[in-house]
Design a protein around this motif. Structure first.
Motif, PDB file in Angstrom:
ATOM      1  N   VAL A  59      30.957  29.113  28.733  1.00 23.76           N
ATOM      2  CA  VAL A  59      29.623  29.351  29.479  1.00 23.76           C
ATOM      3  C   VAL A  59      29.487  30.815  29.868  1.00 23.76           C
ATOM      4  O   VAL A  59      28.221  31.206  29.763  1.00 23.76           O
ATOM      5  CB  VAL A  59      30.180  28.601  30.771  1.00 23.76           C
ATOM      6  CG1 VAL A  59      29.933  27.459  31.505  1.00 23.76           C
ATOM      7  CG2 VAL A  59      31.206  29.589  31.963  1.00 23.76           C
ATOM      8  N   GLY A  60      30.977  31.656  29.498  1.00 29.80           N
ATOM      9  CA  GLY A  60      30.358  33.217  29.711  1.00 29.80           C
ATOM     10  C   GLY A  60      29.683  33.817  28.429  1.00 29.80           C
ATOM     11  O   GLY A  60      28.914  34.414  28.012  1.00 29.80           O
ATOM     12  N   ASN A  61      29.415  32.207  27.188  1.00 27.84           N
ATOM     13  CA  ASN A  61      28.410  32.673  25.895  1.00 27.84           C
ATOM     14  C   ASN A  61      27.351  32.092  26.106  1.00 27.84           C
ATOM     15  O   ASN A  61      26.188  31.663  24.513  1.00 27.84           O
ATOM     16  CB  ASN A  61      29.511  32.037  24.368  1.00 27.84           C
ATOM     17  CG  ASN A  61      30.450  33.271  23.915  1.00 27.84           C
ATOM     18  OD1 ASN A  61      29.750  33.941  23.739  1.00 27.84           O
ATOM     19  ND2 ASN A  61      31.640  32.384  23.784  1.00 27.84           N
ATOM     20  N   LEU A  62      26.870  31.208  26.881  1.00 28.84           N
ATOM     21  CA  LEU A  62      26.258  30.921  27.299  1.00 28.84           C
ATOM     22  C   LEU A  62      25.207  30.751  27.908  1.00 28.84           C
ATOM     23  O   LEU A  62      24.859  32.000  28.877  1.00 28.84           O
ATOM     24  CB  LEU A  62      25.773  29.551  28.539  1.00 28.84           C
ATOM     25  CG  LEU A  62      26.612  27.988  27.721  1.00 28.84           C
ATOM     26  CD1 LEU A  62      27.461  27.402  28.116  1.00 28.84           C
ATOM     27  CD2 LEU A  62      25.747  27.980  26.142  1.00 28.84           C
ATOM     28  N   PRO A  63      23.751  31.181  27.399  1.00 26.89           N
ATOM     29  CA  PRO A  63      22.206  32.187  29.073  1.00 26.89           C
ATOM     30  C   PRO A  63      21.924  31.583  30.277  1.00 26.89           C
ATOM     31  O   PRO A  63      21.541  32.241  31.334  1.00 26.89           O
ATOM     32  CB  PRO A  63      20.916  31.310  28.286  1.00 26.89           C
ATOM     33  CG  PRO A  63      21.056  30.215  27.428  1.00 26.89           C
ATOM     34  CD  PRO A  63      22.688  30.643  26.896  1.00 26.89           C
ATOM     35  N   ASN A  64      22.410  30.557  30.639  1.00 28.28           N
ATOM     36  CA  ASN A  64      22.480  30.099  32.008  1.00 28.28           C
ATOM     37  C   ASN A  64      23.738  30.222  33.222  1.00 28.28           C
ATOM     38  O   ASN A  64      24.260  30.921  32.898  1.00 28.28           O
ATOM     39  CB  ASN A  64      23.312  28.420  32.040  1.00 28.28           C
ATOM     40  CG  ASN A  64      22.654  27.558  30.990  1.00 28.28           C
ATOM     41  OD1 ASN A  64      23.048  27.782  29.708  1.00 28.28           O
ATOM     42  ND2 ASN A  64      21.656  26.260  31.097  1.00 28.28           N
ATOM     43  N   ALA A  65      22.858  30.531  33.952  1.00 25.60           N
ATOM     44  CA  ALA A  65      23.313  30.866  34.961  1.00 25.60           C
ATOM     45  C   ALA A  65      24.769  30.164  35.774  1.00 25.60           C
ATOM     46  O   ALA A  65      24.598  28.828  35.395  1.00 25.60           O
ATOM     47  CB  ALA A  65      22.810  31.422  36.622  1.00 25.60           C
ATOM     48  N   ASN A 102      28.199  36.955  30.090  1.00 27.33           N
ATOM     49  CA  ASN A 102      26.789  36.283  30.904  1.00 27.33           C
ATOM     50  C   ASN A 102      27.497  36.897  31.813  1.00 27.33           C
ATOM     51  O   ASN A 102      28.925  36.878  32.848  1.00 27.33           O
ATOM     52  CB  ASN A 102      27.296  34.553  31.273  1.00 27.33           C
ATOM     53  CG  ASN A 102      26.820  33.968  31.710  1.00 27.33           C
ATOM     54  OD1 ASN A 102      25.982  34.807  32.320  1.00 27.33           O
ATOM     55  ND2 ASN A 102      26.371  32.607  31.449  1.00 27.33           N
ATOM     56  N   TYR A 103      26.666  37.639  32.284  1.00 26.34           N
ATOM     57  CA  TYR A 103      27.073  38.007  34.204  1.00 26.34           C
ATOM     58  C   TYR A 103      25.756  37.732  34.543  1.00 26.34           C
ATOM     59  O   TYR A 103      26.156  38.131  36.242  1.00 26.34           O
ATOM     60  CB  TYR A 103      26.262  39.598  33.824  1.00 26.34           C
ATOM     61  CG  TYR A 103      27.032  40.850  32.701  1.00 26.34           C
ATOM     62  CD1 TYR A 103      27.383  41.455  33.237  1.00 26.34           C
ATOM     63  CD2 TYR A 103      26.305  40.264  31.967  1.00 26.34           C
ATOM     64  CE1 TYR A 103      28.421  42.083  32.019  1.00 26.34           C
ATOM     65  CE2 TYR A 103      26.284  41.696  30.546  1.00 26.34           C
ATOM     66  CZ  TYR A 103      27.892  41.818  30.865  1.00 26.34           C
ATOM     67  OH  TYR A 103      28.254  42.922  30.376  1.00 26.34           O
ATOM     68  N   ASN A 104      25.661  36.210  34.874  1.00 26.50           N
ATOM     69  CA  ASN A 104      24.755  35.615  36.273  1.00 26.50           C
ATOM     70  C   ASN A 104      25.479  34.825  36.362  1.00 26.50           C
ATOM     71  O   ASN A 104      25.456  33.769  36.108  1.00 26.50           O
ATOM     72  CB  ASN A 104      23.727  34.644  35.067  1.00 26.50           C
ATOM     73  CG  ASN A 104      22.045  36.298  35.164  1.00 26.50           C
ATOM     74  OD1 ASN A 104      22.500  37.024  35.507  1.00 26.50           O
ATOM     75  ND2 ASN A 104      21.387  35.619  33.315  1.00 26.50           N
ATOM     76  N   VAL A 105      27.022  35.309  37.204  1.00 29.26           N
ATOM     77  CA  VAL A 105      27.578  34.570  37.909  1.00 29.26           C
ATOM     78  C   VAL A 105      27.120  34.712  39.514  1.00 29.26           C
ATOM     79  O   VAL A 105      27.705  35.889  40.152  1.00 29.26           O
ATOM     80  CB  VAL A 105      28.851  35.062  36.965  1.00 29.26           C
ATOM     81  CG1 VAL A 105      30.421  33.947  37.824  1.00 29.26           C
ATOM     82  CG2 VAL A 105      28.933  34.711  35.956  1.00 29.26           C
ATOM     83  N   ILE A 106      27.694  33.113  40.195  1.00 32.97           N
ATOM     84  CA  ILE A 106      27.687  33.149  41.787  1.00 32.97           C
ATOM     85  C   ILE A 106      29.199  33.411  42.033  1.00 32.97           C
ATOM     86  O   ILE A 106      29.409  31.682  41.547  1.00 32.97           O
ATOM     87  CB  ILE A 106      26.575  32.585  41.677  1.00 32.97           C
ATOM     88  CG1 ILE A 106      25.642  32.586  41.869  1.00 32.97           C
ATOM     89  CG2 ILE A 106      26.629  32.639  43.263  1.00 32.97           C
ATOM     90  CD1 ILE A 106      23.866  31.928  41.574  1.00 32.97           C
ATOM     91  N   LEU A 107      29.533  33.660  42.499  1.00 31.39           N
ATOM     92  CA  LEU A 107      31.208  33.441  43.331  1.00 31.39           C
ATOM     93  C   LEU A 107      30.812  31.671  44.384  1.00 31.39           C
ATOM     94  O   LEU A 107      30.371  32.264  45.472  1.00 31.39           O
ATOM     95  CB  LEU A 107      32.041  34.343  43.783  1.00 31.39           C
ATOM     96  CG  LEU A 107      31.927  35.665  42.309  1.00 31.39           C
ATOM     97  CD1 LEU A 107      32.636  37.088  43.218  1.00 31.39           C
ATOM     98  CD2 LEU A 107      33.527  35.124  41.475  1.00 31.39           C
ATOM     99  N   CYS A 108      31.342  31.272  44.390  1.00 25.29           N
ATOM    100  CA  CYS A 108      31.723  30.574  45.888  1.00 25.29           C
ATOM    101  C   CYS A 108      33.156  29.872  45.690  1.00 25.29           C
ATOM    102  O   CYS A 108      33.881  29.173  45.895  1.00 25.29           O
ATOM    103  CB  CYS A 108      31.212  28.666  45.449  1.00 25.29           C
ATOM    104  SG  CYS A 108      30.652  27.838  46.257  1.00 25.29           S
ATOM    105  N   GLU A 109      32.463  30.135  47.896  1.00 29.99           N
ATOM    106  CA  GLU A 109      33.816  30.094  48.914  1.00 29.99           C
ATOM    107  C   GLU A 109      33.580  28.590  49.126  1.00 29.99           C
ATOM    108  O   GLU A 109      32.688  28.357  49.408  1.00 29.99           O
ATOM    109  CB  GLU A 109      33.697  30.720  49.802  1.00 29.99           C
ATOM    110  CG  GLU A 109      35.357  30.080  50.726  1.00 29.99           C
ATOM    111  CD  GLU A 109      36.263  29.824  50.799  1.00 29.99           C
ATOM    112  OE1 GLU A 109      37.183  30.438  49.305  1.00 29.99           O
ATOM    113  OE2 GLU A 109      36.658  29.097  50.800  1.00 29.99           O
TER     114      GLU A 109
END
Ligand code: PEP
Ligand code: MN
Length: 346
Positions: free
Chosen positions: A197-203, A229-236
């Motif tokens: 996923v780090g190589n994909l354009p998706n968030a 891929n810098y578009n990462v959201i962290l989720c608790e």
């Protein structure tokens, strides 16, 4: 290591610095910032010497990043990350709501619920097509058929899609449909999946593992960022503790802790966090009060018939009541709910 430069540094000079870094077998990452131009460096940085960069034109500061996670850390990027998806922004000024059923069960089910949620102003629809279940005998999702229905919903209703990638084999299919690819708790340390996923354009919405520390979660996010891929959201989404009166223990402590140590947006999933529908609304409000940038909430027309997680799913009418409370709370925490303006008044 982090190199801070004048915002007016010419492109040529930036390239020169990057070349120097790659020449030392390290990787440069240009990090956008409001006041400084920054280049983060990962790899064997112990071989680098601060002095050699400090002597280069336009370089103002060279810092060592002390945290194990680098690109994810606030040391590397002090400004909060804002993720742009279509016309939507996800970040410190927004309160983003993702809602929908746990599993996509049929074409009618997803169109009905998506239509209803859209009327409430919801722009991000969640639904699992591939479901990683604890039991191999439980419903595993509609898989490819489910993705087809999701892409129809996306086209016809214009909603943004959040859906889970369970493995590396099906990831390419999911990336065609998903605006945000969910990496579930059970896969938080599936490093091959994280690298892909780090190589994909998706968030990416990266959920905290069942028994993962905050540091584990941040290290997993680092796998994704390190691939570009810098578009990462962290989720608790709740962790396993000795407590048995709730499905999981929603660790809201994690929200301010992560926000202090990382620039990435932080979401909370109160549905999995507590596992009981009637207690989802208070935990959703608590999550926003402690700084969450968004929520992911399970909503089902007939929770009693749901093929997964019915007990923790809100009916549309209960979800609507929660939305109106969230609308009252959002301005108090200086956030704007990014609901559709043309939605029916709540
Ligand atoms: C889900 O969102 O339905 C899900 C399976 O979440 P988690 O990975 O947090 O259990
Ligand atoms: Mn679920």
């Amino acid at each position: 290591m982090l190199i801070l430069m004048d915002l007016k540094t010419p492109k040529k000079q930036v390239e020169k610095i990057k070349e120097k870094i790659t020449g030392k077998k390290c990787t440069p990452h240009e990090i956008p910032g409001a006041s400084k131009l920054a280049i983060g460096i990962t790899g064997p940085t112990e071989t680098l010497n601060e002095e050699e960069f400090l002597l280069m034109d336009y370089v103002e500061e060279v810092l060592r990043v002390t945290k194990q996670y680098k690109l994810v850390s606030r040391e590397m990027k002090p400004d909060n990350t804002v993720i742009t998806i279509g016309n939507e922004k996800i970040g410190p000024e927004q309160l983003t709501i993702i809602a929908g059923p746990c599993s996509l069960e049929s074409r009618d089910q997803i169109f009905d619920i998506a239509g209803e949620l859209k009327e409430m102003g919801i722009r991000f629809l969640r639904a699992g097509a591939y479901k990683p279940r604890t039991s191999p005998y439980s419903f595993q999702g509609l898989k490819e058929k489910g993705l087809e229905y999701l892409s129809e919903v996306k086209k016809e209703l214009g909603m943004l899609i959040v859906t889970e990638a369970k493995d590396t084999q099906t990831l390419p299919l999911i990336s065609e449909v998903a605006d945000i690819i969910q990496i579930g708790a059970r896969n938080m340390q599936n490093f091959s999946l994280l690298e892909q996923v780090g190589n994909l354009p998706n968030a990416v919405l990266l959920k905290r593992g069942l028994a993962a520390t905050v540091e584990d979660l941040l290290m997993s996010a680092e796998y994704i960022l390190s691939q570009g891929n810098y578009n990462v959201i962290l989720c608790e989404r709740g962790i396993r503790t000795f407590e048995t009166s709730t499905r999981n223990t929603l660790d809201l402590n994690a929200v301010p802790v992560i926000k202090k140590n990382s620039h990435l947006p932080v979401f909370v999933d109160p549905s999995h966090g507590i596992g009981m529908w009637d207690k989802v609304p208070p935990m959703a409000l608590a999550a926003v009060a402690c700084g969450a940038d968004g929520l992911i909430i399970e909503v089902h027309y007939h929770p009693e018939q749901a093929l997964s997680d019915g007990f923790q799913s809100l009916t549309p009418s209960n979800f609507k009541k929660l939305l109106s409370k969230l609308e009252q709370l959002a301005p108090i925490v200086n956030k704007e709910m990014n609901l559709n303006e043309h939605a029916n008044q709540i």
